[in-house]
Design a protein around this motif. Structure first.
Motif, short mmCIF file in Angstrom:
data_model
loop_
_atom_site.label_atom_id
_atom_site.label_comp_id
_atom_site.label_asym_id
_atom_site.label_seq_id
_atom_site.Cartn_x
_atom_site.Cartn_y
_atom_site.Cartn_z
N GLU A 178 0.83 -1.21 0.00
CA GLU A 178 0.00 0.00 0.00
C GLU A 178 0.86 1.26 0.00
O GLU A 178 0.61 2.20 -0.75
CB GLU A 178 -0.93 -0.01 1.22
N ALA A 179 1.89 1.29 0.83
CA ALA A 179 2.79 2.45 0.88
C ALA A 179 3.54 2.61 -0.44
O ALA A 179 3.74 3.73 -0.92
CB ALA A 179 3.77 2.30 2.04
N PHE A 180 3.94 1.49 -1.03
CA PHE A 180 4.63 1.51 -2.32
C PHE A 180 3.75 2.18 -3.37
O PHE A 180 4.20 3.05 -4.12
CB PHE A 180 4.98 0.08 -2.73
N LEU A 181 2.49 1.79 -3.43
CA LEU A 181 1.58 2.38 -4.41
C LEU A 181 1.34 3.86 -4.14
O LEU A 181 1.23 4.66 -5.07
CB LEU A 181 0.26 1.61 -4.43
N ALA A 182 1.29 4.24 -2.86
CA ALA A 182 1.06 5.64 -2.50
C ALA A 182 2.20 6.55 -2.95
O ALA A 182 1.97 7.74 -3.23
CB ALA A 182 0.85 5.76 -0.99
N CYS A 183 3.41 6.03 -3.03
CA CYS A 183 4.55 6.87 -3.43
C CYS A 183 5.11 6.45 -4.79
O CYS A 183 6.25 6.76 -5.12
CB CYS A 183 5.63 6.88 -2.36
N SER A 184 4.30 5.76 -5.59
CA SER A 184 4.81 5.20 -6.84
C SER A 184 5.30 6.26 -7.82
O SER A 184 6.25 6.01 -8.57
CB SER A 184 3.76 4.30 -7.50
N SER A 185 4.70 7.44 -7.84
CA SER A 185 5.17 8.50 -8.74
C SER A 185 6.59 8.93 -8.38
O SER A 185 7.43 9.13 -9.26
CB SER A 185 4.24 9.71 -8.70
N GLU A 186 6.85 9.05 -7.08
CA GLU A 186 8.19 9.41 -6.62
C GLU A 186 9.18 8.29 -6.93
O GLU A 186 10.31 8.53 -7.32
CB GLU A 186 8.18 9.71 -5.12
N LEU A 187 8.74 7.05 -6.77
CA LEU A 187 9.61 5.91 -7.09
C LEU A 187 9.97 5.90 -8.57
O LEU A 187 11.12 5.63 -8.93
CB LEU A 187 8.93 4.59 -6.70
N SER A 188 9.02 6.23 -9.42
CA SER A 188 9.29 6.31 -10.86
C SER A 188 10.33 7.38 -11.16
O SER A 188 11.24 7.17 -11.96
CB SER A 188 8.00 6.59 -11.62
N ARG A 189 10.19 8.52 -10.49
CA ARG A 189 11.15 9.61 -10.69
C ARG A 189 12.54 9.19 -10.23
O ARG A 189 13.54 9.42 -10.92
CB ARG A 189 10.71 10.86 -9.93
N VAL A 190 12.62 8.52 -9.09
CA VAL A 190 13.91 8.07 -8.56
C VAL A 190 14.55 7.06 -9.51
O VAL A 190 15.75 7.13 -9.79
CB VAL A 190 13.75 7.49 -7.14
N PHE A 191 13.76 6.12 -10.02
CA PHE A 191 14.30 5.15 -10.97
C PHE A 191 14.87 5.87 -12.19
O PHE A 191 15.97 5.54 -12.66
CB PHE A 191 13.22 4.15 -11.42
N ALA A 192 14.15 6.85 -12.69
CA ALA A 192 14.58 7.54 -13.93
C ALA A 192 15.82 8.39 -13.72
O ALA A 192 16.58 8.61 -14.68
CB ALA A 192 13.44 8.39 -14.44
N THR A 193 16.05 8.84 -12.50
CA THR A 193 17.18 9.76 -12.26
C THR A 193 18.36 9.10 -11.55
O THR A 193 19.37 9.75 -11.32
CB THR A 193 16.73 10.98 -11.44
N SER A 194 18.23 7.84 -11.18
CA SER A 194 19.32 7.17 -10.45
C SER A 194 20.21 6.39 -11.39
O SER A 194 19.83 5.97 -12.44
CB SER A 194 18.75 6.21 -9.41
#
Length: 194
Positions: A178-194
């Motif tokens: 549930e927490a993963f889904l709640a912050c999924s947009s931020e996770l996508s950004r981190v993946f793209a910039t890491s």
């Protein structure tokens, strides 16, 4: 001999692993923050996550770069990497490496008991490993692999929420999911910039 700017297969593999480990650390930081961990705990989780795959140093590169399915014997070898990681990291006495040893050992254990190396389930798996586990799966789905191209963020979320035969939602702690889904947009950004 290759051109100076070309990486050997071994160097390319090492770079791929380093990027994966670094991204899983960054993703775990975001998820731990989302779950309400304090700054100190977030840093410990992120630092431990970076070391989750250290046991793969003992897995033959040819297995990890194989363009097709692994044989049963090759799968058995790969599935030893959590134990090897734990063995390496448990020799250290500082807090980060102690947590990293547990995360390395448990990051392929699943909430529903379907994981490895010991088939642990539910709260038998440390919360930190449960966080790293979903971040590891997300990164693996998004990243290019020898046997398939990386997925889009949307497709990876579909796999994590609906399953695909190999990945199932029941693998993940529901609260972490549930927490993963709640912050999924931020996770996508981190993946793209890491």
């Amino acid at each position: 001999m290759g051109k100076p700017h070309e990486l050997s297969t071994q160097d390319a593999y090492r770079l791929t692993i380093e990027k994966h480990q670094s991204r899983v650390g960054a993703l775990s930081r975001v998820l731990a923050l989302q779950m309400g961990f304090g700054d100190h705990e977030v840093s410990l989780i992120a630092d431990a996550a970076v070391l989750h795959d250290i046991g793969k140093v003992f897995v033959p590169t040819t297995y990890m770069q194989k363009p097709g399915p692994l044989s049963e014997r090759e799968k058995e070898v790969v599935r030893q990497h959590p134990i090897w990681g734990y063995t390496i990291l448990s020799q250290c006495s500082n807090t980060t490496q102690h947590l990293a040893a547990i995360v390395a050992l448990q990051h392929h254990e699943n909430w529903d008991g379907s994981g490895y190396p010991y088939g642990l389930s539910g709260a038998q798996i440390s919360q930190e490993a449960r966080i790293v586990s979903i971040c590891d799966v997300y990164d693996a789905l998004r990243d290019d692999r020898p046997y398939r191209a990386g997925m889009t963020h949307k497709h990876a979320l579909e796999v994590i929420t609906q399953g695909d035969g190999r990945t199932k939602p029941s693998m993940f702690d529901p609260a972490v999911h549930e927490a993963f889904l709640a912050c999924s947009s931020e996770l996508s950004r981190v993946f793209a910039t890491s």
